[in-house]
Every structure is written in structure tokens, then in C-alpha cells.
Design an enzyme around this catalytic site. Structure first.
Site, PDB file in Angstrom:
ATOM      1  N   GLY A   8       0.836  -1.211   0.000  1.00 19.86           N
ATOM      2  CA  GLY A   8       0.000   0.000   0.000  1.00 19.86           C
ATOM      3  C   GLY A   8       0.863   1.251   0.000  1.00 19.86           C
ATOM      4  N   GLY A  11      -0.562   4.729  -0.958  1.00 21.07           N
ATOM      5  CA  GLY A  11      -1.727   5.235  -0.233  1.00 21.07           C
ATOM      6  C   GLY A  11      -1.389   6.392   0.690  1.00 21.07           C
ATOM      7  N   GLN A  12      -2.365   6.766   1.515  1.00 23.89           N
ATOM      8  CA  GLN A  12      -2.204   7.961   2.354  1.00 23.89           C
ATOM      9  C   GLN A  12      -1.014   7.834   3.306  1.00 23.89           C
ATOM     10  OE1 GLN A  12      -4.938   8.647   5.547  1.00 23.89           O
ATOM     11  NE2 GLN A  12      -4.612  10.835   5.572  1.00 23.89           N
ATOM     12  N   ILE A  35      -0.737  -1.957  -5.911  1.00 24.67           N
ATOM     13  CA  ILE A  35      -1.662  -2.763  -6.702  1.00 24.67           C
ATOM     14  C   ILE A  35      -1.837  -2.096  -8.068  1.00 24.67           C
ATOM     15  CG2 ILE A  35      -2.994  -3.943  -4.913  1.00 24.67           C
ATOM     16  CD1 ILE A  35      -5.086  -1.617  -5.254  1.00 24.67           C
ATOM     17  N   ASP A  54      -0.213  -7.382  -4.197  1.00 18.25           N
ATOM     18  CA  ASP A  54      -1.619  -7.453  -3.811  1.00 18.25           C
ATOM     19  C   ASP A  54      -1.715  -8.427  -2.637  1.00 18.25           C
ATOM     20  OD1 ASP A  54      -4.307  -8.057  -3.592  1.00 18.25           O
ATOM     21  OD2 ASP A  54      -4.656  -7.990  -5.761  1.00 18.25           O
ATOM     22  N   TYR A 143     -15.466  -1.969   8.734  1.00 16.34           N
ATOM     23  CA  TYR A 143     -14.078  -1.540   8.950  1.00 16.34           C
ATOM     24  C   TYR A 143     -13.632  -1.927  10.372  1.00 16.34           C
ATOM     25  CZ  TYR A 143     -10.103   1.704   9.203  1.00 16.34           C
ATOM     26  OH  TYR A 143      -8.849   2.266   9.347  1.00 16.34           O
ATOM     27  N   LYS A 147     -10.792  -4.528  11.826  1.00 16.54           N
ATOM     28  CA  LYS A 147      -9.678  -4.045  12.656  1.00 16.54           C
ATOM     29  C   LYS A 147      -9.575  -4.852  13.952  1.00 16.54           C
ATOM     30  CE  LYS A 147      -7.787  -1.242   9.887  1.00 16.54           C
ATOM     31  NZ  LYS A 147      -6.518  -1.674   9.278  1.00 16.54           N
TER      32      LYS A 147
HETATM   33  N1  SER Z   1      -9.329   7.278   9.187  1.00 17.65           N
HETATM   34  C1  SER Z   1     -10.049   6.044   9.193  1.00 17.65           C
HETATM   35  C2  SER Z   1     -11.404   6.219   8.662  1.00 17.65           C
HETATM   36  O1  SER Z   1     -11.950   7.283   8.838  1.00 17.65           O
HETATM   37  C3  SER Z   1     -10.139   5.496  10.576  1.00 17.65           C
HETATM   38  O2  SER Z   1      -8.981   4.814  10.914  1.00 17.65           O
HETATM   39  O3  SER Z   1     -11.938   5.319   8.104  1.00 17.65           O
END
Ligand code: SER
Length: 317
Positions: A8, A11-12, A35, A54, A143, A147
Site C-alpha cells: 500500500g 496510499g495515504q 496494486i 496485492d 471496517y 480491525k
Molecule cells: N481514518 C479512518 C477512517 O476514517 C479510521 O482509521 O476510516
């Protein structure tokens, strides 16, 4: 930590973490995993090796680990909270089936693994203020489910197989380099872009909704420091609460207005994001991280705001 795979990497978090680790260990292989469709470009591409990685393709991951003699994997592949609500099965596939691939490779090849958890691992029954390290984790979002499972699986592989898994629960992350995609805390990044461009910001989160937030340099420091920490001092592993600031949209608006007078904001609350935000802590207690591996953030809201605005002025104007 010598040869590192960042999954990743575009990504951010990955785009900045990969560069930070490359600067830290110039003699090592720091592989930028990506990816298809999110290939590295510019400095990220030119400053070191990169490879298609990936999480759902274990065979390919194994090939990279062997080729570059990888000893540490940063697994940053994830669908953020609002996107995961739209595609829950895909979120589970990436976040958990993908993690299983990584943990198995780590077990067989002696790699340490960092897979971040989040404020999203908590839920409505969790104490909201000074949320303890060890507490109720009953998230309602997909999500969050992934986690909590990430934390449990990572600890399972440590206790059962001795795989060196460690991680932190990130707050909402704010940076001026790479935009997040589809998170509940994204508003706290987008607001700065709007303010610097002189635009009105339409806020999807209601006033009075507090969440933990953190400036990216502190988040990167945490991701590196936890993996370099003395393991004999770690009572916890997956995952540590880390905190630096907590605010609601009104506090953030007021702070930005001190720097950009006349900044305008109105509310159009997004019910999906708002429900998620309301189920997350207002402010986590990070005493365990402070005691077990000397975690200390450097930025507060004022420091972050001054830096964000100055960096975005250079980038956007
Ligand atoms: N920044 C993430 C979100 O807002 C939370 O870990 O999904």
C-alpha cells in the site's frame, strides 16, 4: 529492520512512510508494494525498488519477500470505513484474507509485521473519553470488525508462532501529501484544502462530534518507533492506543479561521459517516504506549494547522 516491504505504498500513509524508511536505512531494500492502477510515480518510484504486491495474491508476496530478503512488512492495504460500508465483503477479503496471507509468509520467513488498527476498532459500548488500552471493542462498522479481527489475528500469530507482530490504533490521520480515500475522518483533511483554496467547506460530520486526530509526521514516527521498540518492554502488541489531539468540526473551523480569516463552513451531514463517527471514541488514553515504548507526539492542533496551511499554500497556490 533492514529490508522492508511496504504494502500500500502509494496510499495515504504508505506514500510518506516508504520515503521515511528509505531515508532511515539507505543501505536496505525498501520495496514500494502497490496494486494495479495505483503504481508509484516520481520520487517514490525512482528512489528504490517497487513491486506489485496485492495482499490477496500470497504467491506473489512470497516471491517479493524471498527476492529482497524482507525482514519487516508494513501491511497498509485497507478499505477505509465509509467505503467498507459500501463493499463489506471486499473489505473483509482485503483486510483479513490478505492479512492471513501476510502472517503465513511472515511465519515461514521470519518477518516482523505491522498492520495498523484504528479508532474504528471501538464501538458504541466503549468508554468514549480516555478510552482505555484494554476495553470493550464491539464496533458496528465492517471496517471496525476487520480491525478487531486484525488485532486478534496478529496477537494470535505472536503467541502461537512467535511472529513479531506489533501495531498502533491510528486516530484520523491528517497530511498534506496524499489524500485519504473514503474514511470517516477525511473531513479533517479536506477542510484544509478548501480553506487554503478560499472555498467554502461543506462538512459531512456534525458539530459536537469529537474524534481523535493526528498529524502524519507523528503517525509515521509511531509506525517506525513501535517496530524498533525493545520487545522485552512490550506488555501489549496489537494494538496500542496513540493520541495527540481531539476536536470536533467547530474547534477545527475556529482554529483554521485564526490563520485564514473569513473561512466559511456549512454542514451537510452524511448519515453513514456520522453514525460511524458517533460510535468512535472522543479521546483515547495512550498511557501504555507512552510507558512501554516512549510514545510522544510532537504536534498539537495549532502546530499542525500552521504547518498544514503553509505546506498547502506551497502546493496549491
Ligand atoms: N481514518 C479512518 C477512517 O476514517 C479510521 O482509521 O476510516
Amino acid at each position: 529492520m533492514k529490508n522492508v516491504l511496504v504494502i500500500g505504498s502509494t496510499g495515504q500513509i504508505g506514500s510518506e512512510l516508504t520515503m521515511k524508511i528509505r531515508r532511515m536505512i539507505p543501505e536496505g531494500n525498501v520495496v514500494a508494494g502497490y496494486i494495479k492502477g495505483a503504481e508509484p510515480k516520481g520520487e517514490l518510484l525512482e528512489s528504490g525498488p517497487s513491486a506489485e504486491a496485492d495482499v490477496c495474491d500470497g504467491e506473489r508476496l512470497l516471491g517479493i519477500v524471498k527476492k529482497y530478503k524482507i525482514d519487516t512488512i508494513y501491511n497498509l492495504a485497507a478499505l477505509l470505513s465509509a467505503v467498507a460500508e459500501k463493499r463489506p465483503q471486499l473489505a473483509w477479503h482485503i483486510q483479513i484474507d490478505g492479512l492471513m496471507n501476510i502472517l503465513e509468509i511472515a511465519r515461514e520467513n521470519g518477518c516482523a509485521v505491522f498492520t495498523p488498527s484504528s479508532i474504528g476498532s471501538f464501538g458504541p459500548e466503549t468508554p468514549r473519553v480516555n478510552t482505555p488500552q484494554d476495553t470493550i471493542q464491539r464496533p458496528r462498522s465492517m471496517y471496525g470488525c476487520t480491525k478487531v479481527a486484525t488485532e486478534l489475528l496478529s496477537d494470535y500469530y505472536f503467541h502461537k508462532y512467535g511472529v513479531d507482530t506489533r501495531s498502533v490504533r491510528f486516530p484520523g490521520l491528517i497530511s498534506n501529501v496524499t489524500l485519504p480515500g473514503g474514511g470517516t475522518t477525511d473531513y479533517a483533511v479536506e477542510i484544509y484544502y478548501a480553506a487554503v483554496k478560499g472555498e467554502e467547506f461543506v462538512c459531512p460530520i456534525a458539530p459536537g462530534t469529537f474524534m481523535d486526530m493526528m498529524y502524519m509526521p507523528d503517525a509515521l514516527k509511531a509506525a517506525v518507533d513501535i517496530m524498533n521498540a525493545d520487545p522485552s518492554k512490550l506488555v501489549h502488541r496489537n494494538s496500542f492506543n496513540i493520541a495527540s489531539m481531539s476536536f470536533d468540526p467547530e474547534i477545527l473551523r475556529a482554529k483554521i479561521s485564526e490563520h485564514i480569516p473569513g473561512f466559511r463552513m456549512r454542514y451537510e451531514v452524511d448519515p453513514v459517516r456520522q453514525a460511524i463517527a458517533e460510535s468512535w471514541p472522543d479521546k483515547m488514553d495512550d498511557t501504555c504506549a507512552r510507558e512501554e515504548w516512549d510514545w510522544r507526539p510532537s504536534y498539537d492542533l495549532e502546530g499542525m494547522t500552521a504547518d498544514m496551511i503553509s505546506a498547502l499554500r506551497k502546493k496549491l497556490l
